[in-house]
Scaffold this active site. Sequence first.
Site, PDB file in Angstrom:
ATOM      1  N   GLU A  71      29.345  13.849  -7.157  1.00 17.30           N
ATOM      2  CA  GLU A  71      30.397  15.118  -7.141  1.00 17.30           C
ATOM      3  C   GLU A  71      31.656  14.573  -7.955  1.00 17.30           C
ATOM      4  O   GLU A  71      32.176  15.592  -7.812  1.00 17.30           O
ATOM      5  CB  GLU A  71      29.976  15.168  -5.430  1.00 17.30           C
ATOM      6  CG  GLU A  71      31.208  14.160  -4.974  1.00 17.30           C
ATOM      7  CD  GLU A  71      30.001  12.985  -4.252  1.00 17.30           C
ATOM      8  OE1 GLU A  71      28.765  12.685  -4.976  1.00 17.30           O
ATOM      9  OE2 GLU A  71      30.422  12.497  -3.256  1.00 17.30           O
ATOM     10  N   CYS A 128      24.804   7.237  -2.351  1.00 19.31           N
ATOM     11  CA  CYS A 128      25.524   6.572  -2.210  1.00 19.31           C
ATOM     12  C   CYS A 128      25.293   6.240  -1.044  1.00 19.31           C
ATOM     13  O   CYS A 128      23.708   4.961  -1.144  1.00 19.31           O
ATOM     14  CB  CYS A 128      27.360   6.359  -2.093  1.00 19.31           C
ATOM     15  SG  CYS A 128      28.210   4.865  -2.743  1.00 19.31           S
ATOM     16  N   LEU A 131      48.662  25.711   4.162  1.00 20.04           N
ATOM     17  CA  LEU A 131      49.022  27.202   3.436  1.00 20.04           C
ATOM     18  C   LEU A 131      48.031  26.997   2.158  1.00 20.04           C
ATOM     19  O   LEU A 131      48.089  28.272   1.785  1.00 20.04           O
ATOM     20  CB  LEU A 131      50.649  27.415   3.361  1.00 20.04           C
ATOM     21  CG  LEU A 131      51.237  27.827   4.442  1.00 20.04           C
ATOM     22  CD1 LEU A 131      52.617  27.986   4.048  1.00 20.04           C
ATOM     23  CD2 LEU A 131      50.749  28.706   5.316  1.00 20.04           C
ATOM     24  N   LYS A 166      60.800  36.512   8.666  1.00 22.62           N
ATOM     25  CA  LYS A 166      62.006  35.168   8.885  1.00 22.62           C
ATOM     26  C   LYS A 166      61.052  33.854   8.862  1.00 22.62           C
ATOM     27  O   LYS A 166      62.556  32.731   8.587  1.00 22.62           O
ATOM     28  CB  LYS A 166      62.344  35.560  10.708  1.00 22.62           C
ATOM     29  CG  LYS A 166      62.684  34.950  11.336  1.00 22.62           C
ATOM     30  CD  LYS A 166      64.286  35.117  10.274  1.00 22.62           C
ATOM     31  CE  LYS A 166      64.765  36.641  10.840  1.00 22.62           C
ATOM     32  NZ  LYS A 166      66.259  37.229  11.256  1.00 22.62           N
ATOM     33  N   HIS A 172      28.735   8.701  -6.521  1.00 20.60           N
ATOM     34  CA  HIS A 172      28.885  10.030  -6.498  1.00 20.60           C
ATOM     35  C   HIS A 172      29.373  10.739  -7.322  1.00 20.60           C
ATOM     36  O   HIS A 172      30.526  11.130  -7.860  1.00 20.60           O
ATOM     37  CB  HIS A 172      30.680   9.723  -5.449  1.00 20.60           C
ATOM     38  CG  HIS A 172      30.488   8.498  -4.286  1.00 20.60           C
ATOM     39  ND1 HIS A 172      30.556   9.485  -3.122  1.00 20.60           N
ATOM     40  CD2 HIS A 172      31.123   7.599  -3.993  1.00 20.60           C
ATOM     41  CE1 HIS A 172      30.200   8.709  -2.109  1.00 20.60           C
ATOM     42  NE2 HIS A 172      30.351   7.165  -2.765  1.00 20.60           N
ATOM     43  N   LYS A 200      56.443  39.598   9.117  1.00 16.92           N
ATOM     44  CA  LYS A 200      57.606  38.791   8.751  1.00 16.92           C
ATOM     45  C   LYS A 200      58.136  37.930   8.427  1.00 16.92           C
ATOM     46  O   LYS A 200      57.478  37.199   8.101  1.00 16.92           O
ATOM     47  CB  LYS A 200      57.100  38.093  10.733  1.00 16.92           C
ATOM     48  CG  LYS A 200      56.908  39.391  11.514  1.00 16.92           C
ATOM     49  CD  LYS A 200      57.080  40.889  11.550  1.00 16.92           C
ATOM     50  CE  LYS A 200      58.700  40.588  12.906  1.00 16.92           C
ATOM     51  NZ  LYS A 200      59.705  41.835  12.674  1.00 16.92           N
ATOM     52  N   ARG A 237      29.888  -0.879  -1.607  1.00 13.53           N
ATOM     53  CA  ARG A 237      30.501  -2.300  -1.439  1.00 13.53           C
ATOM     54  C   ARG A 237      28.597  -2.719  -1.944  1.00 13.53           C
ATOM     55  O   ARG A 237      28.904  -4.092  -2.157  1.00 13.53           O
ATOM     56  CB  ARG A 237      30.792  -2.456  -0.068  1.00 13.53           C
ATOM     57  CG  ARG A 237      31.316  -4.486   0.124  1.00 13.53           C
ATOM     58  CD  ARG A 237      32.203  -4.255   1.287  1.00 13.53           C
ATOM     59  NE  ARG A 237      33.845  -3.458   1.581  1.00 13.53           N
ATOM     60  CZ  ARG A 237      34.413  -3.494   1.458  1.00 13.53           C
ATOM     61  NH1 ARG A 237      33.514  -2.606   2.664  1.00 13.53           N
ATOM     62  NH2 ARG A 237      35.729  -2.612   1.299  1.00 13.53           N
ATOM     63  N   TYR A 283      37.632  12.392   9.200  1.00 12.54           N
ATOM     64  CA  TYR A 283      38.137  13.208  10.617  1.00 12.54           C
ATOM     65  C   TYR A 283      39.314  14.030  10.031  1.00 12.54           C
ATOM     66  O   TYR A 283      39.986  14.309  10.321  1.00 12.54           O
ATOM     67  CB  TYR A 283      37.807  12.613  10.909  1.00 12.54           C
ATOM     68  CG  TYR A 283      36.828  13.692  12.618  1.00 12.54           C
ATOM     69  CD1 TYR A 283      35.705  14.224  12.228  1.00 12.54           C
ATOM     70  CD2 TYR A 283      37.772  13.748  13.534  1.00 12.54           C
ATOM     71  CE1 TYR A 283      35.636  15.249  12.462  1.00 12.54           C
ATOM     72  CE2 TYR A 283      37.044  15.044  13.924  1.00 12.54           C
ATOM     73  CZ  TYR A 283      35.921  15.921  13.502  1.00 12.54           C
ATOM     74  OH  TYR A 283      35.626  16.975  14.046  1.00 12.54           O
ATOM     75  N   LYS A 322      63.153  41.728   0.865  1.00 13.09           N
ATOM     76  CA  LYS A 322      63.833  41.766   1.604  1.00 13.09           C
ATOM     77  C   LYS A 322      63.844  40.036   1.686  1.00 13.09           C
ATOM     78  O   LYS A 322      64.908  39.051   1.623  1.00 13.09           O
ATOM     79  CB  LYS A 322      63.210  42.114   3.315  1.00 13.09           C
ATOM     80  CG  LYS A 322      63.939  42.121   4.614  1.00 13.09           C
ATOM     81  CD  LYS A 322      63.423  42.219   5.326  1.00 13.09           C
ATOM     82  CE  LYS A 322      63.892  41.844   7.187  1.00 13.09           C
ATOM     83  NZ  LYS A 322      63.509  42.581   8.433  1.00 13.09           N
ATOM     84  N   PHE A 366      21.259   7.429  -0.593  1.00 16.48           N
ATOM     85  CA  PHE A 366      20.401   6.453  -1.708  1.00 16.48           C
ATOM     86  C   PHE A 366      19.931   5.020  -0.992  1.00 16.48           C
ATOM     87  O   PHE A 366      19.103   5.101  -0.648  1.00 16.48           O
ATOM     88  CB  PHE A 366      21.716   6.153  -2.645  1.00 16.48           C
ATOM     89  CG  PHE A 366      20.611   5.038  -3.505  1.00 16.48           C
ATOM     90  CD1 PHE A 366      20.096   5.140  -4.414  1.00 16.48           C
ATOM     91  CD2 PHE A 366      20.815   3.917  -3.512  1.00 16.48           C
ATOM     92  CE1 PHE A 366      19.797   4.056  -5.513  1.00 16.48           C
ATOM     93  CE2 PHE A 366      20.762   2.367  -3.986  1.00 16.48           C
ATOM     94  CZ  PHE A 366      19.623   3.045  -5.221  1.00 16.48           C
ATOM     95  N   ILE A 381      46.445  24.725  -4.058  1.00 16.88           N
ATOM     96  CA  ILE A 381      45.509  25.939  -4.636  1.00 16.88           C
ATOM     97  C   ILE A 381      46.477  26.650  -5.485  1.00 16.88           C
ATOM     98  O   ILE A 381      46.289  26.981  -6.426  1.00 16.88           O
ATOM     99  CB  ILE A 381      44.549  26.095  -3.670  1.00 16.88           C
ATOM    100  CG1 ILE A 381      43.988  25.346  -2.471  1.00 16.88           C
ATOM    101  CG2 ILE A 381      44.275  27.775  -3.964  1.00 16.88           C
ATOM    102  CD1 ILE A 381      43.075  24.279  -3.631  1.00 16.88           C
TER     103      ILE A 381
HETATM  104  N1  GLN Z   1      28.731   1.977   2.934  1.00 20.25           N
HETATM  105  C1  GLN Z   1      28.019   1.897   2.033  1.00 20.25           C
HETATM  106  C2  GLN Z   1      28.721   0.655   0.916  1.00 20.25           C
HETATM  107  O1  GLN Z   1      29.353   0.494   1.419  1.00 20.25           O
HETATM  108  C3  GLN Z   1      27.870   3.189   1.656  1.00 20.25           C
HETATM  109  C4  GLN Z   1      29.747   4.086   0.979  1.00 20.25           C
HETATM  110  C5  GLN Z   1      29.445   4.912   0.724  1.00 20.25           C
HETATM  111  O2  GLN Z   1      28.712   5.750   1.051  1.00 20.25           O
HETATM  112  N2  GLN Z   1      30.339   5.321  -0.116  1.00 20.25           N
HETATM  113  O3  GLN Z   1      27.690   0.060  -0.081  1.00 20.25           O
END
Ligand code: GLN
Length: 551
Positions: free
Chosen positions: A517, A391, A28, A200, A515, A198, A472, A67, A234, A394, A32
């Site tokens: 992001e 990552c 829901l 309820k 990363h 609604k 890794r 996923y 209500k 790259f 946020i």
């Molecule tokens: N699988 C890759 C590693 O372990 C890259 C990991 C990732 O993209 N977060 O180095």
Amino acid sequence: MPTDPDTGYDPSLGRKFVFVTGGVMSGLGKGITAASTGRLLANAGFDVTAVKVDPYLNVDAGTMNPYEHGEVYVLKDGGEVDLDLGNYERFLGTDMTFDHNVTTGKTYEHVIERERAGDYLGKTVQIIPHVTDDIKRRIREAAEGSDVCLVEIGGTVGDIESMPFLEALRQFSHEEDPEDILFTHVTLVPYSKNGEQKTKPTQHSVKELRSIGLQPDVLVGRCAERLDPDVKEKIALFCDVPTDAVFSNPDVEDIYHVPLSVEDEGLDEYVMERLGLTDEALPREQRSTEWRELVTRERTHEIDVALVGKYALEDAYMSIYEALKHAGIQMETEVNVQWVDADETRDHHLERLEAADAVVVPGGFGSRGTEGKIDAVRHARENDVPFLGLCLGFQMAVVEHARNVLGMTGAHSAELDPETPYPVIDLLPEQHETEEMGGTMRLGAHETQIEPDTLAAEVYDATACTERHRHRYEVNPEYIADLETEGLRFSGRTGRRMEILEREDHPFFFGTQAHPEFRSRPDRASPPFVALVEAALESTDTTERNADATI
Ligand code: GLN
């Protein structure tokens, strides 16, 4: 009274807790709603933090499938957590720690460890009080140093898993000053076939809450539209709250507009009043309007960015979508993310890739989709399309260069092809010797040194950068000299680790082992993402948006 070591109780601190539960169904947007409340309190001058409670048995989100659960968000301290923490960091503008994600797994693990160590002095160890005490202690410790702590309980009221957490909240209401805690319940208000809102389902879920001893102070109804006044009345009547404690949270075009939408209903004022914060709050005209300005900023240009991944699910790449949005805010550009499936067994969406103004290849694990990612890197390199590799992206840029530029047929990452003749990406020799698979990931914020006079130095406008990591494998040190030929250069390093790569023969080709992001914020867009959008705007003849178009 001293702090109670079991429950963390300390009446001298006087901090406030806003507990947020959800009813009727999951998804829901209660996170946020909570984060938006937090943003408004922060605008009014308060230090706000958040705790996300995940009632699952996993200790952390590190092993969870994107996923099923969406992306694994990585914190500065290396904590692998639920993606909601990412929303809190972005909305509140704060950095959180692993302690801000409380899970059943973490709590039980700790209680059982204490039991084994004999800490409970022979007592029977029970959910009440031992597990609930540990939950309260964790929440209180995470709240330390803040004025207000938002505590979101994952799942839906009535789930077996969340019972110990809700019981802990009930105990909070006895231990804390009533003015220091507020219960907010977010529920669904659906429409009937004839267009009526609604109530309820809301009534039922509040009944469920009350049966376990929790009475909500504030009700937020998620609905396509704002709640009608008589619907609010209500709900108030049946759920035993004042009418002005019932708020709407209607659908908005962008989640960043939720703080503006609930502010229009006065949710912030009501929460502050109930928590006794009104006198301390900044007067309205002095409150920060930066968020409103950022999220309503006009977009004068529009670009398409291809995101080449293997999970056809936005949540699995949430922080990348967000980072592109932030870069778009800074560059006043509408960034449309075009999903490109990297899985070679499925429709490749080649036409989308070819039409895109820029290409992003995100991180990932496992071999599915990697050939599609390598093809996407090749497309970007050969056609001078601005490219950002993150990552695994790259690493695939390194593999693509080795295979297609340097002629190392079959080059690969040892993770994905252990038999490759050219393991250009591999574990470092010391990792081979000393480590096993579990718990060996390089996680969290690490500093990278940037070579002067490179694209990386220009992007970061600095000689070093600190980004979050989750990987890794590394560029194999044995191949570095070979790889740094024919246009490719490693312009960021941490000791022997290669962190950033770029191409001299390309308008914008940038890969990072990190990363970035995860550090991006609406008011502080991530430099590589901004540079990508800028390059896309420069290198293509992008659409000039019509002047009165808004986001
Ligand atoms: N699988 C890759 C590693 O372990 C890259 C990991 C990732 O993209 N977060 O180095």
